[in-house]
Scaffold this motif. Sequence first.
Motif, mmCIF file in Angstrom:
data_model
loop_
_atom_site.group_PDB
_atom_site.id
_atom_site.type_symbol
_atom_site.label_atom_id
_atom_site.label_comp_id
_atom_site.label_asym_id
_atom_site.label_seq_id
_atom_site.Cartn_x
_atom_site.Cartn_y
_atom_site.Cartn_z
ATOM 1 N N GLN A 1 0.836 -1.207 0.000
ATOM 2 C CA GLN A 1 0.000 0.000 0.000
ATOM 3 C C GLN A 1 0.874 1.261 0.000
ATOM 4 O O GLN A 1 0.527 2.266 -0.621
ATOM 5 N N ALA A 2 1.993 1.195 0.701
ATOM 6 C CA ALA A 2 2.901 2.346 0.764
ATOM 7 C C ALA A 2 3.421 2.701 -0.631
ATOM 8 O O ALA A 2 3.486 3.876 -1.006
ATOM 9 N N LEU A 3 3.790 1.678 -1.405
ATOM 10 C CA LEU A 3 4.291 1.912 -2.763
ATOM 11 C C LEU A 3 3.211 2.547 -3.640
ATOM 12 O O LEU A 3 3.492 3.445 -4.439
ATOM 13 N N GLU A 4 1.969 2.085 -3.462
ATOM 14 C CA GLU A 4 0.858 2.616 -4.255
ATOM 15 C C GLU A 4 0.577 4.082 -3.902
ATOM 16 O O GLU A 4 0.374 4.911 -4.789
ATOM 17 N N LYS A 5 0.568 4.391 -2.603
ATOM 18 C CA LYS A 5 0.302 5.767 -2.180
ATOM 19 C C LYS A 5 1.452 6.694 -2.582
ATOM 20 O O LYS A 5 1.242 7.834 -2.960
ATOM 21 N N LEU A 6 2.661 6.181 -2.498
ATOM 22 C CA LEU A 6 3.824 6.988 -2.888
ATOM 23 C C LEU A 6 3.773 7.294 -4.383
ATOM 24 O O LEU A 6 4.098 8.405 -4.811
ATOM 25 N N LYS A 7 3.348 6.329 -5.174
ATOM 26 C CA LYS A 7 3.257 6.516 -6.624
ATOM 27 C C LYS A 7 2.219 7.567 -6.983
ATOM 28 O O LYS A 7 2.445 8.408 -7.867
ATOM 29 N N SER A 8 1.073 7.555 -6.276
ATOM 30 C CA SER A 8 -0.022 8.478 -6.611
ATOM 31 C C SER A 8 0.146 9.866 -6.002
ATOM 32 O O SER A 8 -0.399 10.831 -6.512
ATOM 33 N N VAL B 1 12.526 -1.527 -2.691
ATOM 34 C CA VAL B 1 11.854 -1.209 -3.953
ATOM 35 C C VAL B 1 11.941 0.291 -4.242
ATOM 36 O O VAL B 1 12.239 0.710 -5.363
ATOM 37 N N ILE B 2 11.678 1.109 -3.224
ATOM 38 C CA ILE B 2 11.709 2.566 -3.393
ATOM 39 C C ILE B 2 13.098 3.025 -3.826
ATOM 40 O O ILE B 2 13.249 3.838 -4.744
ATOM 41 N N ARG B 3 14.127 2.485 -3.177
ATOM 42 C CA ARG B 3 15.504 2.882 -3.517
ATOM 43 C C ARG B 3 15.905 2.364 -4.900
ATOM 44 O O ARG B 3 16.660 3.017 -5.625
ATOM 45 N N SER B 4 15.384 1.182 -5.284
ATOM 46 C CA SER B 4 15.715 0.634 -6.601
ATOM 47 C C SER B 4 15.128 1.488 -7.722
ATOM 48 O O SER B 4 15.612 1.453 -8.857
ATOM 49 N N GLY C 1 15.238 4.661 -7.631
ATOM 50 C CA GLY C 1 16.003 5.901 -7.634
ATOM 51 C C GLY C 1 15.402 7.015 -6.789
ATOM 52 O O GLY C 1 15.836 8.161 -6.872
ATOM 53 N N ASP C 2 14.406 6.687 -5.987
ATOM 54 C CA ASP C 2 13.757 7.697 -5.150
ATOM 55 C C ASP C 2 14.565 7.886 -3.856
ATOM 56 O O ASP C 2 14.814 6.932 -3.117
ATOM 57 N N LYS C 3 14.953 9.129 -3.573
ATOM 58 C CA LYS C 3 15.767 9.422 -2.391
ATOM 59 C C LYS C 3 14.956 10.046 -1.259
ATOM 60 O O LYS C 3 15.500 10.704 -0.382
ATOM 61 N N ILE C 4 13.634 9.846 -1.272
ATOM 62 C CA ILE C 4 12.780 10.386 -0.225
ATOM 63 C C ILE C 4 13.258 9.897 1.148
ATOM 64 O O ILE C 4 13.642 8.739 1.294
ATOM 65 N N PRO C 5 13.288 10.760 2.168
ATOM 66 C CA PRO C 5 13.714 10.323 3.506
ATOM 67 C C PRO C 5 12.790 9.226 4.050
ATOM 68 O O PRO C 5 11.573 9.361 4.015
ATOM 69 N N ILE C 6 13.381 8.138 4.536
ATOM 70 C CA ILE C 6 12.624 7.027 5.117
ATOM 71 C C ILE C 6 13.152 6.767 6.533
ATOM 72 O O ILE C 6 14.347 6.514 6.717
ATOM 73 N N VAL C 7 12.251 6.852 7.507
ATOM 74 C CA VAL C 7 12.618 6.657 8.910
ATOM 75 C C VAL C 7 12.001 5.343 9.400
ATOM 76 O O VAL C 7 10.785 5.159 9.328
ATOM 77 N N ALA C 8 12.833 4.446 9.875
ATOM 78 C CA ALA C 8 12.364 3.136 10.339
ATOM 79 C C ALA C 8 11.671 3.255 11.692
ATOM 80 O O ALA C 8 12.112 4.008 12.567
ATOM 81 N N ILE D 1 19.651 0.380 7.781
ATOM 82 C CA ILE D 1 20.597 1.234 7.041
ATOM 83 C C ILE D 1 21.008 0.566 5.731
ATOM 84 O O ILE D 1 21.145 1.219 4.687
ATOM 85 N N GLN D 2 21.185 -0.758 5.748
ATOM 86 C CA GLN D 2 21.645 -1.490 4.560
ATOM 87 C C GLN D 2 20.639 -1.417 3.412
ATOM 88 O O GLN D 2 21.036 -1.391 2.246
ATOM 89 N N VAL D 3 19.347 -1.393 3.718
ATOM 90 C CA VAL D 3 18.349 -1.339 2.645
ATOM 91 C C VAL D 3 18.079 0.094 2.171
ATOM 92 O O VAL D 3 17.340 0.293 1.214
ATOM 93 N N GLY D 4 18.686 1.079 2.871
ATOM 94 C CA GLY D 4 18.558 2.452 2.392
ATOM 95 C C GLY D 4 17.745 3.391 3.259
ATOM 96 O O GLY D 4 17.425 4.504 2.837
#
Length: 230
Positions: free
Chosen positions: A146-153, A178-181, A183-190, A204-207
């Motif tokens: 769902q996150a990928l879908e909302k980010l896309k729209s 997926v987001i990093r693959s 090329g999206d550099k949006i800040p992501i906080v775990a 950190i390893q996944v971006g």
Amino acid sequence: MLLDYEYSESITLSAHASNKYSEQQEVLNDLVATPSLPKILLSMKLERHIPSILLGQYDGFLTKPLDASLLLSELLRLTLFARKTLNILVKHQYDSSLSFVEDTPKKEILSPLILVVEDSPTNQKIACKMLSKLGYRSIVAEDGQQALEKLKSQREEISLILMDCRMPIMDGLQATQVIRSQGDKIPIVALTANNTEEDREACIQVGMDEFLSKPISKKDLESVLQSFIQ
């Protein structure tokens, strides 16, 4: 509206004791139920000692004795929309008096939008409420897919992602990859309940850019958001 919790409780107790719905109680309930009226609850008690159902009816909470700087900060935050509207009206009147109208109206500046990716409804509500108090807008996704879908729209609007690590369908680590693959550099906080060095390293390893342990601290969240969002 600034409402004293102890005062409102005394009205309720008096109404129960006399078994009569008082006029004060009726007026108070009408004010609290008014959506357009910003409301701050004041109390000698700490916020965690106030019923969550009651807190949900208010836009802010302050502990007594009041801190002047915190009070001012809340008043500025809750009257921001009204002040923007007033500025627009004043400018419109000024422009009209000069017989000048812009061809294209200026776009309203909205507060940053945060994507909260969390499968727990309770944690979703807590995070969104906390973001609102800090002056941010939020939308929710229940899993990584769902996150990928909302980010896309809504990519142009979203400023940052708060990403839970453990979720069904697609977890936070997979979604981040997926987001990093792409090329999206949006800040992501775990967001994770497992605050270990191994978990931090995996994020950190996944971006992912930062790491917050649950339950989320309002102070830590504010600090992280300010470091990534101008």
